[in-house]
Design a protein around this motif. Sequence first.
Motif, PDB file in Angstrom:
ATOM      1  N   THR A 148       0.849  -1.191  -0.066  1.00  0.00           N
ATOM      2  CA  THR A 148      -0.143   0.114  -0.061  1.00  0.00           C
ATOM      3  C   THR A 148       0.753   1.206   0.034  1.00  0.00           C
ATOM      4  OG1 THR A 148      -0.097   0.266   2.435  1.00  0.00           O
ATOM      5  CG2 THR A 148      -1.924  -1.260   1.411  1.00  0.00           C
ATOM      6  N   ARG A 149       0.157   2.309  -0.316  1.00  0.00           N
ATOM      7  CA  ARG A 149       1.257   3.698  -0.304  1.00  0.00           C
ATOM      8  C   ARG A 149       0.114   4.744  -0.231  1.00  0.00           C
ATOM      9  NH1 ARG A 149       4.667   4.195  -5.598  1.00  0.00           N
ATOM     10  NH2 ARG A 149       5.316   6.066  -4.486  1.00  0.00           N
ATOM     11  N   THR A 150       0.842   5.733   0.381  1.00  0.00           N
ATOM     12  CA  THR A 150      -0.067   7.146   0.855  1.00  0.00           C
ATOM     13  C   THR A 150       0.643   8.174  -0.081  1.00  0.00           C
ATOM     14  OG1 THR A 150       1.291   7.393   2.703  1.00  0.00           O
ATOM     15  CG2 THR A 150      -0.757   6.276   2.925  1.00  0.00           C
ATOM     16  N   ASP A 151       1.617   8.051  -0.772  1.00  0.00           N
ATOM     17  CA  ASP A 151       2.221   9.115  -1.349  1.00  0.00           C
ATOM     18  C   ASP A 151       1.882   9.417  -2.686  1.00  0.00           C
ATOM     19  OD1 ASP A 151       3.700   7.031  -1.705  1.00  0.00           O
ATOM     20  OD2 ASP A 151       5.458   8.118  -2.697  1.00  0.00           O
ATOM     21  N   LYS A 152       1.240   8.435  -3.210  1.00  0.00           N
ATOM     22  CA  LYS A 152       0.605   8.259  -4.767  1.00  0.00           C
ATOM     23  C   LYS A 152      -0.785   7.774  -4.607  1.00  0.00           C
ATOM     24  CE  LYS A 152       4.412   8.136  -7.821  1.00  0.00           C
ATOM     25  NZ  LYS A 152       5.147   7.567  -8.742  1.00  0.00           N
ATOM     26  N   THR A 153      -1.580   8.325  -5.607  1.00  0.00           N
ATOM     27  CA  THR A 153      -2.931   7.832  -5.797  1.00  0.00           C
ATOM     28  C   THR A 153      -3.151   7.386  -7.091  1.00  0.00           C
ATOM     29  OG1 THR A 153      -3.950   9.907  -5.991  1.00  0.00           O
ATOM     30  CG2 THR A 153      -3.994   9.024  -3.905  1.00  0.00           C
ATOM     31  N   GLY A 154      -3.841   6.433  -7.525  1.00  0.00           N
ATOM     32  CA  GLY A 154      -4.310   6.068  -8.781  1.00  0.00           C
ATOM     33  C   GLY A 154      -3.242   5.313  -9.375  1.00  0.00           C
ATOM     34  N   GLN A 155      -2.278   4.724  -9.011  1.00  0.00           N
ATOM     35  CA  GLN A 155      -1.203   3.872  -9.594  1.00  0.00           C
ATOM     36  C   GLN A 155      -1.672   2.416  -9.585  1.00  0.00           C
ATOM     37  OE1 GLN A 155       2.811   3.230  -8.127  1.00  0.00           O
ATOM     38  NE2 GLN A 155       3.773   3.812  -9.880  1.00  0.00           N
ATOM     39  N   THR A 156      -1.733   1.878 -10.858  1.00  0.00           N
ATOM     40  CA  THR A 156      -2.397   0.581 -10.918  1.00  0.00           C
ATOM     41  C   THR A 156      -1.197  -0.432 -11.120  1.00  0.00           C
ATOM     42  OG1 THR A 156      -2.449   0.756 -13.277  1.00  0.00           O
ATOM     43  CG2 THR A 156      -4.289   1.427 -12.023  1.00  0.00           C
ATOM     44  N   MET A 157      -1.490  -1.586 -11.301  1.00  0.00           N
ATOM     45  CA  MET A 157      -0.365  -2.848 -11.554  1.00  0.00           C
ATOM     46  C   MET A 157       0.115  -2.438 -12.576  1.00  0.00           C
ATOM     47  SD  MET A 157      -2.372  -6.115 -10.366  1.00  0.00           S
ATOM     48  CE  MET A 157      -3.765  -6.032 -11.196  1.00  0.00           C
ATOM     49  N   GLN A 158      -0.523  -2.150 -13.830  1.00  0.00           N
ATOM     50  CA  GLN A 158       0.154  -1.873 -15.044  1.00  0.00           C
ATOM     51  C   GLN A 158       0.963  -0.936 -15.100  1.00  0.00           C
ATOM     52  OE1 GLN A 158      -0.145  -4.184 -17.520  1.00  0.00           O
ATOM     53  NE2 GLN A 158       1.547  -3.176 -18.320  1.00  0.00           N
ATOM     54  N   ASP A 159       0.437   0.358 -14.447  1.00  0.00           N
ATOM     55  CA  ASP A 159       1.412   1.487 -14.166  1.00  0.00           C
ATOM     56  C   ASP A 159       2.617   1.174 -13.736  1.00  0.00           C
ATOM     57  OD1 ASP A 159      -0.661   3.155 -15.025  1.00  0.00           O
ATOM     58  OD2 ASP A 159      -1.397   3.777 -13.132  1.00  0.00           O
TER      59      ASP A 159
END
Length: 104
Positions: free
Chosen positions: A79-90
């Motif tokens: 999990t991460r809180t510094d970025k949002t919206g990053q997917t596996m494919q990204d």
Amino acid sequence: MHAIADFCVIPMGVTASVSEYIAECQRVIEKSGLPYSMHSYGTNIEGEWDDVCRVMKECHEAVHAMGSPRVSTSIRIGTRTDKTGQTMQDKVNVVHEILAKDKK
């Protein structure tokens, strides 16, 4: 909280080939509607933490229902809180972009 998990379900106490069990687990994952990617030694899945964990639990239940007396699962969750919206494919695309620069 958004999570990306890599997990490998291992039916125990059954035949050497576990393909039918894994196929059933993939059916469970597909039905969940969460983005996923099966690979040769497990599956990546992403979504909200509770949804991801629920699907892994449902995989256990499905494999037990097929007659496996024991099920072991290896899990890595990020999990991460510094970025949002990053997917596996990204995440994969970024590495491919870096590698593409090596070919220039």
